[in-house]
Structure formats: structure tokens, C-alpha cells
Design an enzyme around this catalytic site. Structure first.
Site, PDB file in Angstrom:
ATOM      1  N   ASP A   1       7.748  75.153 -49.115  1.00 56.41           N
ATOM      2  CA  ASP A   1       7.202  74.217 -48.473  1.00 56.41           C
ATOM      3  C   ASP A   1       8.050  73.047 -47.549  1.00 56.41           C
ATOM      4  OD1 ASP A   1       4.750  75.438 -49.383  1.00 56.41           O
ATOM      5  OD2 ASP A   1       4.446  73.706 -50.590  1.00 56.41           O
TER       6      ASP A   1
ATOM      7  N   LYS B   1       6.986  81.532 -52.267  1.00 55.36           N
ATOM      8  CA  LYS B   1       5.859  81.521 -51.570  1.00 55.36           C
ATOM      9  C   LYS B   1       6.201  81.112 -50.172  1.00 55.36           C
ATOM     10  CE  LYS B   1       2.690  78.089 -51.890  1.00 55.36           C
ATOM     11  NZ  LYS B   1       2.578  77.839 -50.449  1.00 55.36           N
TER      12      LYS B   1
ATOM     13  N   TRP C   1      -1.242  83.502 -46.555  1.00 57.39           N
ATOM     14  CA  TRP C   1      -1.900  83.243 -45.011  1.00 57.39           C
ATOM     15  C   TRP C   1      -3.121  82.604 -45.272  1.00 57.39           C
ATOM     16  CZ3 TRP C   1       0.207  83.786 -40.350  1.00 57.39           C
ATOM     17  CH2 TRP C   1       1.193  84.660 -40.330  1.00 57.39           C
ATOM     18  N   LYS C   2      -4.016  82.799 -46.240  1.00 52.20           N
ATOM     19  CA  LYS C   2      -5.303  82.250 -46.630  1.00 52.20           C
ATOM     20  C   LYS C   2      -6.251  82.710 -45.650  1.00 52.20           C
ATOM     21  CE  LYS C   2      -4.135  78.023 -49.270  1.00 52.20           C
ATOM     22  NZ  LYS C   2      -2.711  77.945 -49.173  1.00 52.20           N
ATOM     23  N   LEU C   3      -6.308  84.023 -45.257  1.00 46.04           N
ATOM     24  CA  LEU C   3      -7.126  84.694 -44.090  1.00 46.04           C
ATOM     25  C   LEU C   3      -8.508  84.398 -44.189  1.00 46.04           C
ATOM     26  CD1 LEU C   3      -5.190  88.222 -44.090  1.00 46.04           C
ATOM     27  CD2 LEU C   3      -4.944  86.116 -42.489  1.00 46.04           C
TER      28      LEU C   3
ATOM     29  N   ASP D   1     -11.876  84.932 -41.643  1.00 48.81           N
ATOM     30  CA  ASP D   1     -12.291  85.236 -40.368  1.00 48.81           C
ATOM     31  C   ASP D   1     -13.164  86.254 -40.320  1.00 48.81           C
ATOM     32  OD1 ASP D   1     -12.530  85.616 -37.524  1.00 48.81           O
ATOM     33  OD2 ASP D   1     -10.388  85.299 -37.142  1.00 48.81           O
TER      34      ASP D   1
ATOM     35  N   GLN E   1      -2.406  66.785 -55.269  1.00 48.60           N
ATOM     36  CA  GLN E   1      -2.895  67.503 -56.313  1.00 48.60           C
ATOM     37  C   GLN E   1      -4.020  66.615 -57.045  1.00 48.60           C
ATOM     38  OE1 GLN E   1      -2.725  70.886 -56.015  1.00 48.60           O
ATOM     39  NE2 GLN E   1      -1.207  70.700 -54.324  1.00 48.60           N
TER      40      GLN E   1
ATOM     41  N   ARG F   1       6.909  71.258 -54.779  1.00 51.10           N
ATOM     42  CA  ARG F   1       7.718  69.744 -54.722  1.00 51.10           C
ATOM     43  C   ARG F   1       8.225  69.385 -55.892  1.00 51.10           C
ATOM     44  NH1 ARG F   1       3.173  66.471 -53.619  1.00 51.10           N
ATOM     45  NH2 ARG F   1       2.855  67.535 -51.740  1.00 51.10           N
TER      46      ARG F   1
END
Length: 239
Positions: free
Chosen positions: A16, A38, A67-69, A71, A195, A216
Site C-alpha cells: 500500500d 498484495k 481488484w475487489k471486482l 459490477d 481497522q 502498515r
């Protein structure tokens, strides 16, 4: 760089970071101390982001494209097919039946494992109520895990606090191989950041998690090599 320090394939370090250059430098610095990474939306959306994911795989790393798709089915199916054909170890989609079924169909016979995101670990019960859900996080996770199993995905992303119940449901369904990937993991005494539902690495594994996502506590540490090694050492006591 080759690190002699302890590594654990169950530890997934979240890159991240604001740039591909920073992420690449961190991976080089850690060397063999981490086997799995990741890559989230910030890097995937940058020019060369997906190429960087493929670069890590060419180095022998396990790569989780987060991606956390979410749609319509046709779009998710197409996106999952594109990601799987390009080469990806783990891919996330939101845990909605239409989305999960489409992702499994799009993945086809490729080795990419589909993970369904149940409830974000940054969300509390009050946050869910504000969004419009009447169910508490634990109940919503349980419902979505059952749907994920029915849809044929390979695992879920859930907080460590729900890992034990997820494991019970998976075993009852005859899926002892079901992946339980848990973010919201913080070493003892670590900063919780944004979190809400967290646990230590050992506690998360003891509860039933198969993989831990940690960002982190590693990437923000002055010595990320030692930070990753400390977490891996804590994990080593739980099998």
C-alpha cells in the site's frame, strides 16, 4: 537482495504505497524475507501497475491482485478472464452471488483463485447500520460465506474475528481447503490505524485463517525486513 530471515508463505504483505517505484524498492529490500504480496487499487490503476504484478510473479512471488471486482455479471466475467489469462494467483471480488458466479466462470480453467470480500475490516456494526444493513458484521459475514461456498469461489476475505466461524462453515460444507484470508492483523501493541476488527497474527491463525494480509506494520517500519521476520516468527508457532 537475499534475506536469511524467517519467511512464511501465509504472510501476504500489502504494498500500500504511493508509487510502483516505492513498491519495487521495498520488495528488493525485503528480498526472500517475504514470499507473497498484495497489490491494491492504487498501484493497479497506475500505468504499469498490472505489469508490476506480473514482474513480481516472474520473480517467483505469489501475487494477490486486490481488484475487489463489483459490477454486472458480464463485466466481472470479462475482467476475471483478463486477470486470469494474464497470470494471477489470487483475485478479489465482492461477495455477491451474481458477482462471484461470474468471476468463477471468467476464471475458467486457469489457476487464479477467487476470493470473495465479505465485510471490509474497516467497517464496524455502526458503519453497516449507516450504510443500510440491519445485520451485524458477524451475521453478514456468515451469510456471505455460505453464498461464496455455493458459488464455488476458492475462499473469502474476512476479519480475524470471524475466521473461526468461517472455518466451521467451510468444514461443514466439505471444504476444508477453503481459503480464509484475513486483513486487520496487527502485531501485539501495534497501531490499529483505520481497522476496526483486528487480531494478532497468532490469534488470527489459531482462529482458522489460512493467510494474513499485513501492510502498515511492515511497510511503515524503519526496518521492514525485521518487521516481516517478527511477524513470520509469531506465525511460525501456529500450524
Amino acid at each position: 537482495m537475499t534475506s536469511p530471515l524467517l519467511s512464511d508463505p501465509r504472510l501476504i504483505v500489502g504494498l500500500d504505497l504511493p508509487s510502483i517505484e516505492a513498491a519495487r524498492a521495498l520488495v528488493e529490500r525485503i528480498g526472500n524475507g517475504v514470499e507473497s504480496y498484495k497489490i491494491g487499487l492504487t498501484l493497479l490503476a497506475r500505468p504499469g501497475g498490472v505489469a508490476f504484478a506480473h514482474e513480481l510473479r516472474s520473480l517467483g512471488k505469489t501475487v494477490f491482485q486486490d481488484w475487489k471486482l463489483h459490477d454486472i455479471g458480464a463485466q466481472v466475467e470479462g475482467a476475471a478472464r483478463s486477470v486470469a489469462e494474464g497470470g494471477c494467483d489470487l483475485l478479489t471480488v465482492h461477495a455477491e452471488p451474481q458477482v462471484m458466479r461470474a468471476a468463477v466462470k471468467g476464471r475458467g480453467g486457469h489457476d487464479t483463485r477467487i476470493l470473495a470480500v465479505t465485510v471490509m475490516t474497516s467497517l464496524s456494526d455502526e458503519d453497516l447500520k449507516e450504510i443500510g444493513y440491519s445485520a451485524k458484521a458477524a451475521d453478514l459475514v456468515e451469510a456471505r460465506v455460505r453464498q461464496a461456498l455455493e458459488c464455488g469461489v476458492d475462499g473469502v476475505v474476512s476479519s480475524p474475528l470471524e475466521a473461526a466461524r468461517v472455518r466451521e462453515i467451510a468444514v461443514e460444507a466439505g471444504r476444508p481447503d477453503f481459503l480464509i484470508v484475513t486483513p486487520g492483523v496487527r502485531p501485539a501493541g501495534g497501531d490499529l490505524g483505520d481497522q476496526q476488527r483486528v487480531a494478532t497474527p497468532a490469534a488470527a491463525l489459531q482462529a482458522g485463517a489460512t493467510h494474513l494480509v499485513v501492510a502498515r506494520p511492515v511497510i511503515a517500519d524503519e526496518n521492514p525486513v525485521m518487521a516481516a521476520a517478527r511477524i513470520a516468527a509469531e506465525m511460525d508457532g501456529v500450524r
